[in-house]
Scaffold this active site. Structure first.
Site, PDB file in Angstrom:
ATOM      1  N   SER A  96       0.832  -1.200   0.000  1.00  0.00           N
ATOM      2  CA  SER A  96       0.000   0.000   0.000  1.00  0.00           C
ATOM      3  C   SER A  96       0.873   1.259   0.000  1.00  0.00           C
ATOM      4  O   SER A  96       1.665   1.456  -0.918  1.00  0.00           O
ATOM      5  CB  SER A  96      -0.949  -0.046   1.198  1.00  0.00           C
ATOM      6  N   ASP A 197     -10.111  -5.230  -3.718  1.00  0.00           N
ATOM      7  CA  ASP A 197      -9.376  -4.341  -2.821  1.00  0.00           C
ATOM      8  C   ASP A 197     -10.315  -3.198  -2.464  1.00  0.00           C
ATOM      9  O   ASP A 197     -10.734  -2.434  -3.335  1.00  0.00           O
ATOM     10  CB  ASP A 197      -8.118  -3.822  -3.519  1.00  0.00           C
ATOM     11  N   HIS A 227      -7.132  -6.095   0.455  1.00  0.00           N
ATOM     12  CA  HIS A 227      -6.021  -5.144   0.359  1.00  0.00           C
ATOM     13  C   HIS A 227      -4.758  -5.616   1.078  1.00  0.00           C
ATOM     14  O   HIS A 227      -3.659  -5.555   0.525  1.00  0.00           O
ATOM     15  CB  HIS A 227      -6.456  -3.785   0.921  1.00  0.00           C
TER      16      HIS A 227
END
Length: 270
Positions: A96, A197, A227
């Protein structure tokens, strides 16, 4: 504030001089806990591993309000420098926002970084409310949490229960910097993207893949994870694939043949 139990940074060093070093970066409002299983896998393969805790993370969300993206970047940069002094090949793997910071390191360090692995990296958002974050942050300190997007039952990401808005505004500034310089990324790239996600939209992976100048680029689609894929069903795919990726590139640097990885890597290259 004290560090949360389980949010501590981690490191591992093999006996002797390590050939491969890996810096692992967790995401925004997250902690090293989301990267620890990956780090343990890499350490078991004989890699030197560093999993820093980014400033402002892993204590109390208010601590993040005083930090900005250069603080987070600086912590990772120090880890890269440390491993570069000891290892033949240094890699950076990020989840991320950790992927965003990984891209920035690749832009700045050039060939000193042998390759990067990104898991659901972020470089923008399509959420309309994000455009008002800068203004809202003047009057209100936080927004709803984005953490713990995991499909696997019984798994919890250790992260803040809200988003510190001033820190989020700094993240958007990091996105702008990284997107503007994506063409400077020339290292090999391995990118994992979850089809489901709920935090980072698919446009992020496309912007990264279309923007980098790398000629060695692999995208792997994860069909059974959300995610935080490093803690999810597809984690073994990520761990095994990234190990083979690092070994292949290190072998090329060393002028040897990469050993054939044991086991198989699931996932469908896109």
């Amino acid at each position: 504030m004290p560090v949360m139990l389980g949010a501590e940074p981690f490191s591992a060093d093999p006996p002797g001089e390590p050939g491969i070093g890996v810096v692992l970066s967790h995401g925004f409002t997250g902690t090293p806990q989301s990267m620890r299983p990956w780090g343990e896998h890499l350490a078991a393969q004989g890699f030197a591993v560093r999993g820093p805790r980014l400033p402002g993370h892993g204590t109390h969300w208010r601590d993040m309000q005083a930090t900005r993206w250069p603080d987070w970047y600086g912590e990772l940069s120090r880890a890269v420098d440390e491993l570069a002094a000891r290892c033949r090949s240094v890699f950076v793997f990020g989840l991320s926002m950790g992927g965003t910071l990984t891209l920035r390191l690749a832009e700045e360090y050039g060939d000193a970084i042998a390759g990067i692995c990104l898991v659901n990296p972020s470089v923008t958002t399509l959420r309309r409310d994000a455009a008002f974050a800068r203004h809202l942050a003047r009057f209100w300190p936080w927004a709803s949490a984005v953490a713990n997007d995991v499909a696997k039952p019984g798994v919890t990401e250790l992260a803040y229960d809200r988003v510190p808005l001033r820190a989020f505004v700094s993240l958007t500034e990091l996105w702008d910097v990284v997107r503007a310089d994506l063409g400077r990324v020339r290292q090999p790239v391995l990118l994992y993207r979850s089809t489901a996600d709920h935090v980072v939209e698919p446009v992020n992976a496309r912007l990264v893949l279309d923007g980098v100048s790398s000629t060695d680029v692999t995208e792997v689609v994860l069909h059974d994870s959300y995610h935080v894929a490093t803690l999810d069903h597809d984690a073994p795919t990520i761990f095994e694939g990234s190990t083979a990726f690092a070994r292949r590139l290190d072998a090329a640097r060393a002028g040897t043949t990469s050993p054939t990885p044991t086991g198989t890597t699931a996932g469908n290259p896109a």
